[in-house]
Design an enzyme around this catalytic site. Structure first.
Site, PDB file in Angstrom:
ATOM      1  N   CYS A   1      -2.130  -2.436   7.712  1.00 46.75           N
ATOM      2  CA  CYS A   1      -1.867  -3.346   6.331  1.00 46.75           C
ATOM      3  C   CYS A   1      -0.504  -4.273   6.757  1.00 46.75           C
ATOM      4  CB  CYS A   1      -1.732  -2.501   5.217  1.00 46.75           C
ATOM      5  SG  CYS A   1      -3.944  -1.735   5.090  1.00 46.75           S
TER       6      CYS A   1
ATOM      7  N   LYS B   1      -6.643  -4.968  -2.605  1.00 55.70           N
ATOM      8  CA  LYS B   1      -7.370  -5.866  -2.010  1.00 55.70           C
ATOM      9  C   LYS B   1      -8.358  -4.298  -0.977  1.00 55.70           C
ATOM     10  CE  LYS B   1      -3.487  -4.294   1.089  1.00 55.70           C
ATOM     11  NZ  LYS B   1      -4.404  -3.368   2.270  1.00 55.70           N
TER      12      LYS B   1
ATOM     13  N   ASP C   1       1.140  -1.172  -0.407  1.00 56.57           N
ATOM     14  CA  ASP C   1       0.220  -0.178   0.058  1.00 56.57           C
ATOM     15  C   ASP C   1       0.505   1.350  -0.285  1.00 56.57           C
ATOM     16  OD1 ASP C   1      -1.857  -2.567   0.294  1.00 56.57           O
ATOM     17  OD2 ASP C   1      -2.686  -1.252   2.039  1.00 56.57           O
TER      18      ASP C   1
HETATM   19  N1  TIU Z   1      -2.652   0.623   4.263  1.00 58.44           N
HETATM   20  C1  TIU Z   1      -3.011   0.410   5.487  1.00 58.44           C
HETATM   21  O1  TIU Z   1      -2.237  -0.118   6.809  1.00 58.44           O
HETATM   22  N2  TIU Z   1      -4.074   1.053   5.415  1.00 58.44           N
HETATM   23  C2  TIU Z   1      -4.634   1.609   6.970  1.00 58.44           C
HETATM   24  O2  TIU Z   1      -5.981   2.253   7.506  1.00 58.44           O
HETATM   25  N3  TIU Z   1      -3.252   2.203   7.671  1.00 58.44           N
HETATM   26  C3  TIU Z   1      -3.839   3.167   8.668  1.00 58.44           C
HETATM   27  O3  TIU Z   1      -2.749   3.499   9.425  1.00 58.44           O
HETATM   28  N4  TIU Z   1      -4.724   3.571   8.703  1.00 58.44           N
END
Ligand code: TIU
Length: 229
Positions: free
Chosen positions: A161, A128, A23
């Site tokens: 994530c 995802k 991500d």
């Molecule tokens: N990619 C990921 O970690 N999504 C989140 O929503 N992370 C947060 O820390 N909010």
């Protein structure tokens, strides 16, 4: 290859290992995206980009399999449960229109992986809908078909994530290493606690280590033909 790691050395073979980049999207790293709508200081995350770039470049040069993930939802939000969209009091909700397009929606400018780490042709890209990379994706089957047993993780955010994906992978039998200086959180103490808990109890979820240890090991590896995913 053997590299220094916590709680003890991590062993992997390049042909059976994938670099998984979680991500690294504008939605989490740049102002105006999902991360900022949740109230976070998104400026903190870009510090890891140079280290991630160095690893990605060395991994590509060595011919290793690369997996990129994106947290993203279909434009009709059919894959976004109300429990996720309605949680908390964000400035903008998933699917709302923001300065980089619709928040956390596939195909929008903000949902793209940052230019510095953009996927190259032939690399695996996983969209995802959850925090984990295995939930409601074909990632497990894709990795199995490619003969992958080991995963080296980078990306954001450490305790959301990245940790969720590493736990899902560990339960599926993958041997996982998280590169400590190639992952970041909006909360320093959450990052520190996550790194500690993942490798505690003899590596209950896996290993953590420094990118320099991996880079050193890759340098001693003769260049090979790219491993086909
Ligand atoms: N990619 C990921 O970690 N999504 C989140 O929503 N992370 C947060 O820390 N909010």
């Amino acid at each position: 290859m053997n590299i220094n790691a916590r709680p003890f050395a991590y062993h992997f073979e390049l042909a059976h290992t994938a670099l998984v980049i979680i991500d690294m999207q504008r939605d989490f790293i740049e102002p105006g995206g999902f991360g900022e709508t949740l109230g976070n200081n998104v400026g903190l995350l870009s510090a890891i980009v140079p280290a991630c770039q160095a690893v990605l470049q060395a991994w590509r040069q060595a011919g290793g399999v690369v997996v990129h993930t994106r947290e993203s939802h279909q434009p009709d939000l059919s894959d976004c449960p109300p429990a996720k969209r309605n949680r908390g009091q964000p400035l903008l909700r998933i699917g709302d229109h923001g300065p980089m397009g619709r928040i956390l929606v596939a195909g929008e400018p903000g949902n793209q992986i940052i230019e510095a780490l953009a996927p190259q042709p032939g690399e695996i890209v996983i969209d995802k809908p959850g925090k984990g990379a295995f939930y409601a994706t074909g990632l497990q089957e894709t990795l199995q078909q490619a003969g992958i047993s080991h995963l080296i993780f980078m990306g954001v955010t450490t305790e959301v994530c990245v940790q969720t994906s590493m736990r899902e992978a560990n339960d599926r039998g993958f041997e996982c290493l998280l590169l400590e200086d190639c992952t970041e959180s909006y909360f320093a103490h959450f990052k520190a606690a996550t790194l500690e808990m993942l490798c505690a109890q003899g590596g209950i979820v896996g290993w953590t280590g420094q990118s320099t240890a991996l880079l050193d090991a890759l340098q001693t590896q003769p260049p090979s033909d790219p491993v086909k995913p």
